[in-house]
Write a protein that holds these residues in place. Structure first.
Motif, PDB file in Angstrom:
ATOM      1  N   ILE A 158       0.857  -1.180   0.000  1.00  0.00           N
ATOM      2  CA  ILE A 158       0.000   0.000   0.000  1.00  0.00           C
ATOM      3  C   ILE A 158       0.892   1.228   0.000  1.00  0.00           C
ATOM      4  O   ILE A 158       1.757   1.382   0.863  1.00  0.00           O
ATOM      5  CB  ILE A 158      -0.932   0.000   1.225  1.00  0.00           C
ATOM      6  N   VAL A 159       0.661   2.081  -0.995  1.00  0.00           N
ATOM      7  CA  VAL A 159       1.447   3.300  -1.138  1.00  0.00           C
ATOM      8  C   VAL A 159       0.477   4.462  -1.266  1.00  0.00           C
ATOM      9  O   VAL A 159      -0.432   4.427  -2.100  1.00  0.00           O
ATOM     10  CB  VAL A 159       2.370   3.223  -2.369  1.00  0.00           C
ATOM     11  N   GLN A 160       0.661   5.470  -0.424  1.00  0.00           N
ATOM     12  CA  GLN A 160      -0.205   6.649  -0.400  1.00  0.00           C
ATOM     13  C   GLN A 160      -1.678   6.240  -0.340  1.00  0.00           C
ATOM     14  O   GLN A 160      -2.504   6.682  -1.123  1.00  0.00           O
ATOM     15  CB  GLN A 160       0.069   7.538  -1.618  1.00  0.00           C
ATOM     16  N   ASP A 161      -1.977   5.358   0.610  1.00  0.00           N
ATOM     17  CA  ASP A 161      -3.337   4.867   0.848  1.00  0.00           C
ATOM     18  C   ASP A 161      -3.956   4.177  -0.363  1.00  0.00           C
ATOM     19  O   ASP A 161      -5.173   4.120  -0.498  1.00  0.00           O
ATOM     20  CB  ASP A 161      -4.254   6.006   1.317  1.00  0.00           C
ATOM     21  N   ARG A 162      -3.113   3.634  -1.249  1.00  0.00           N
ATOM     22  CA  ARG A 162      -3.603   2.947  -2.449  1.00  0.00           C
ATOM     23  C   ARG A 162      -2.947   1.579  -2.545  1.00  0.00           C
ATOM     24  O   ARG A 162      -1.733   1.452  -2.453  1.00  0.00           O
ATOM     25  CB  ARG A 162      -3.240   3.791  -3.670  1.00  0.00           C
ATOM     26  N   LEU A 163      -3.776   0.550  -2.731  1.00  0.00           N
ATOM     27  CA  LEU A 163      -3.259  -0.802  -2.918  1.00  0.00           C
ATOM     28  C   LEU A 163      -2.647  -0.885  -4.312  1.00  0.00           C
ATOM     29  O   LEU A 163      -3.335  -0.677  -5.307  1.00  0.00           O
ATOM     30  CB  LEU A 163      -4.383  -1.833  -2.771  1.00  0.00           C
ATOM     31  N   VAL A 164      -1.346  -1.174  -4.373  1.00  0.00           N
ATOM     32  CA  VAL A 164      -0.684  -1.242  -5.673  1.00  0.00           C
ATOM     33  C   VAL A 164      -0.271  -2.662  -6.043  1.00  0.00           C
ATOM     34  O   VAL A 164      -0.005  -2.939  -7.212  1.00  0.00           O
ATOM     35  CB  VAL A 164       0.540  -0.297  -5.754  1.00  0.00           C
ATOM     36  N   ASN A 165      -0.194  -3.557  -5.062  1.00  0.00           N
ATOM     37  CA  ASN A 165       0.234  -4.921  -5.367  1.00  0.00           C
ATOM     38  C   ASN A 165       0.002  -5.810  -4.160  1.00  0.00           C
ATOM     39  O   ASN A 165      -0.265  -5.334  -3.054  1.00  0.00           O
ATOM     40  CB  ASN A 165       1.728  -4.932  -5.735  1.00  0.00           C
ATOM     41  N   TYR A 166       0.103  -7.100  -4.395  1.00  0.00           N
ATOM     42  CA  TYR A 166       0.194  -8.112  -3.340  1.00  0.00           C
ATOM     43  C   TYR A 166       1.463  -8.895  -3.585  1.00  0.00           C
ATOM     44  O   TYR A 166       1.787  -9.213  -4.728  1.00  0.00           O
ATOM     45  CB  TYR A 166      -0.992  -9.094  -3.390  1.00  0.00           C
ATOM     46  N   VAL A 196       4.822  -4.369 -10.989  1.00  0.00           N
ATOM     47  CA  VAL A 196       4.410  -2.977 -10.891  1.00  0.00           C
ATOM     48  C   VAL A 196       5.653  -2.112 -10.744  1.00  0.00           C
ATOM     49  O   VAL A 196       6.500  -2.363  -9.895  1.00  0.00           O
ATOM     50  CB  VAL A 196       3.492  -2.760  -9.662  1.00  0.00           C
ATOM     51  N   MET A 197       5.723  -1.106 -11.567  1.00  0.00           N
ATOM     52  CA  MET A 197       6.832  -0.162 -11.480  1.00  0.00           C
ATOM     53  C   MET A 197       6.410   1.014 -10.617  1.00  0.00           C
ATOM     54  O   MET A 197       5.258   1.457 -10.670  1.00  0.00           O
ATOM     55  CB  MET A 197       7.213   0.340 -12.871  1.00  0.00           C
ATOM     56  N   PRO A 198       7.324   1.541  -9.816  1.00  0.00           N
ATOM     57  CA  PRO A 198       6.982   2.726  -9.025  1.00  0.00           C
ATOM     58  C   PRO A 198       6.728   3.922  -9.942  1.00  0.00           C
ATOM     59  O   PRO A 198       7.198   3.935 -11.082  1.00  0.00           O
ATOM     60  CB  PRO A 198       8.215   2.953  -8.149  1.00  0.00           C
ATOM     61  N   PRO A 199       5.990   4.902  -9.471  1.00  0.00           N
ATOM     62  CA  PRO A 199       5.687   6.054 -10.325  1.00  0.00           C
ATOM     63  C   PRO A 199       6.946   6.862 -10.631  1.00  0.00           C
ATOM     64  O   PRO A 199       7.915   6.830  -9.872  1.00  0.00           O
ATOM     65  CB  PRO A 199       4.702   6.865  -9.487  1.00  0.00           C
ATOM     66  N   ARG A 200       6.904   7.556 -11.718  1.00  0.00           N
ATOM     67  CA  ARG A 200       8.018   8.432 -12.084  1.00  0.00           C
ATOM     68  C   ARG A 200       8.017   9.633 -11.152  1.00  0.00           C
ATOM     69  O   ARG A 200       6.964  10.098 -10.733  1.00  0.00           O
ATOM     70  CB  ARG A 200       7.885   8.900 -13.511  1.00  0.00           C
ATOM     71  N   LEU A 252       8.615  -1.940   0.942  1.00  0.00           N
ATOM     72  CA  LEU A 252      10.029  -1.661   0.735  1.00  0.00           C
ATOM     73  C   LEU A 252      10.113  -0.429  -0.153  1.00  0.00           C
ATOM     74  O   LEU A 252       9.620  -0.438  -1.291  1.00  0.00           O
ATOM     75  CB  LEU A 252      10.707  -2.862   0.078  1.00  0.00           C
ATOM     76  N   ALA A 253      10.712   0.632   0.353  1.00  0.00           N
ATOM     77  CA  ALA A 253      10.783   1.895  -0.390  1.00  0.00           C
ATOM     78  C   ALA A 253      11.414   1.679  -1.764  1.00  0.00           C
ATOM     79  O   ALA A 253      12.482   1.099  -1.884  1.00  0.00           O
ATOM     80  CB  ALA A 253      11.587   2.923   0.401  1.00  0.00           C
ATOM     81  N   GLY A 254      10.704   2.122  -2.791  1.00  0.00           N
ATOM     82  CA  GLY A 254      11.233   2.053  -4.142  1.00  0.00           C
ATOM     83  C   GLY A 254      11.047   0.728  -4.855  1.00  0.00           C
ATOM     84  O   GLY A 254      11.412   0.595  -6.010  1.00  0.00           O
ATOM     85  N   ASP A 255      10.476  -0.277  -4.188  1.00  0.00           N
ATOM     86  CA  ASP A 255      10.269  -1.576  -4.842  1.00  0.00           C
ATOM     87  C   ASP A 255       8.929  -2.132  -4.398  1.00  0.00           C
ATOM     88  O   ASP A 255       8.773  -2.575  -3.263  1.00  0.00           O
ATOM     89  CB  ASP A 255      11.390  -2.547  -4.492  1.00  0.00           C
ATOM     90  N   TRP A 256       7.966  -2.122  -5.300  1.00  0.00           N
ATOM     91  CA  TRP A 256       6.621  -2.572  -4.976  1.00  0.00           C
ATOM     92  C   TRP A 256       6.418  -4.036  -5.309  1.00  0.00           C
ATOM     93  O   TRP A 256       5.300  -4.528  -5.341  1.00  0.00           O
ATOM     94  CB  TRP A 256       5.595  -1.718  -5.701  1.00  0.00           C
ATOM     95  N   GLN A 257       7.502  -4.759  -5.540  1.00  0.00           N
ATOM     96  CA  GLN A 257       7.417  -6.179  -5.856  1.00  0.00           C
ATOM     97  C   GLN A 257       7.993  -7.051  -4.746  1.00  0.00           C
ATOM     98  O   GLN A 257       8.040  -8.268  -4.882  1.00  0.00           O
ATOM     99  CB  GLN A 257       8.148  -6.462  -7.170  1.00  0.00           C
ATOM    100  N   LYS A 258       8.420  -6.417  -3.644  1.00  0.00           N
ATOM    101  CA  LYS A 258       8.989  -7.144  -2.507  1.00  0.00           C
ATOM    102  C   LYS A 258       8.497  -6.518  -1.215  1.00  0.00           C
ATOM    103  O   LYS A 258       8.103  -5.363  -1.183  1.00  0.00           O
ATOM    104  CB  LYS A 258      10.521  -7.074  -2.523  1.00  0.00           C
TER     105      LYS A 258
END
Length: 133
Positions: free
Chosen positions: A31-39, A122-126, A79-85
């Motif tokens: 969860i990033v900025q109150d948004r589910l981006v991945n599991y 999922v790639m982190p936002p630019r 994990l900051a900067g990696d939404w796949q771990k």
């Protein structure tokens, strides 16, 4: 001669593994900025002390997974900067604390994340570009 030495080292390492309990895979939210981006599905091993009753702890395996899911939703292991771990250090510390409460003191020696598998790539936002004057 080298093969014999390697085999002896491998046999020694296997004999020191000790007791452990592998948990069924658990899907943890990213969860990033109150948004589910991945599991991310994690595979976790609880290393037990020599005095631990493996069968009794196997019966408590659902309680360990429940604690992990609750912790992962309360304070996601992002994990900051990696939404796949997941952040393994935070996860290990939280589950070790919970495991002591579930199993009793002195039963769990360590927690190890043995594998992680993201649901989506999922790639982190630019980064947001600054406005140009």
């Amino acid at each position: 001669m080298l093969a014999t030495a390697a085999h002896a080292a491998e046999t020694s390492a296997l004999s020191q593994v000790g007791q452990y309990l592998d948990l069924q895979p658990v899907g943890l939210p990213i969860i990033v900025q109150d948004r589910l981006v991945n599991y991310v599905f994690v595979y976790v091993r609880l290393n037990l002390t020599r005095s631990a009753d493996l069968q009794r702890l196997r019966d408590k395996e659902p309680a360990f997974r429940d604690a992990l899911v609750r912790d992962g939703h309360k304070t996601p292991f992002v994990l900051a900067g990696d939404w796949q771990k997941v952040d393994e250090v935070k996860l290990n510390a939280a589950l070790l604390r919970d495991a002591a409460a579930i199993a009793g003191p002195g039963m769990i020696s360590s927690v190890v994340v043995t594998s992680q598998s993201p649901q989506r790539r999922v790639m982190p936002p630019r980064p947001v570009a600054a406005d140009h004057p």
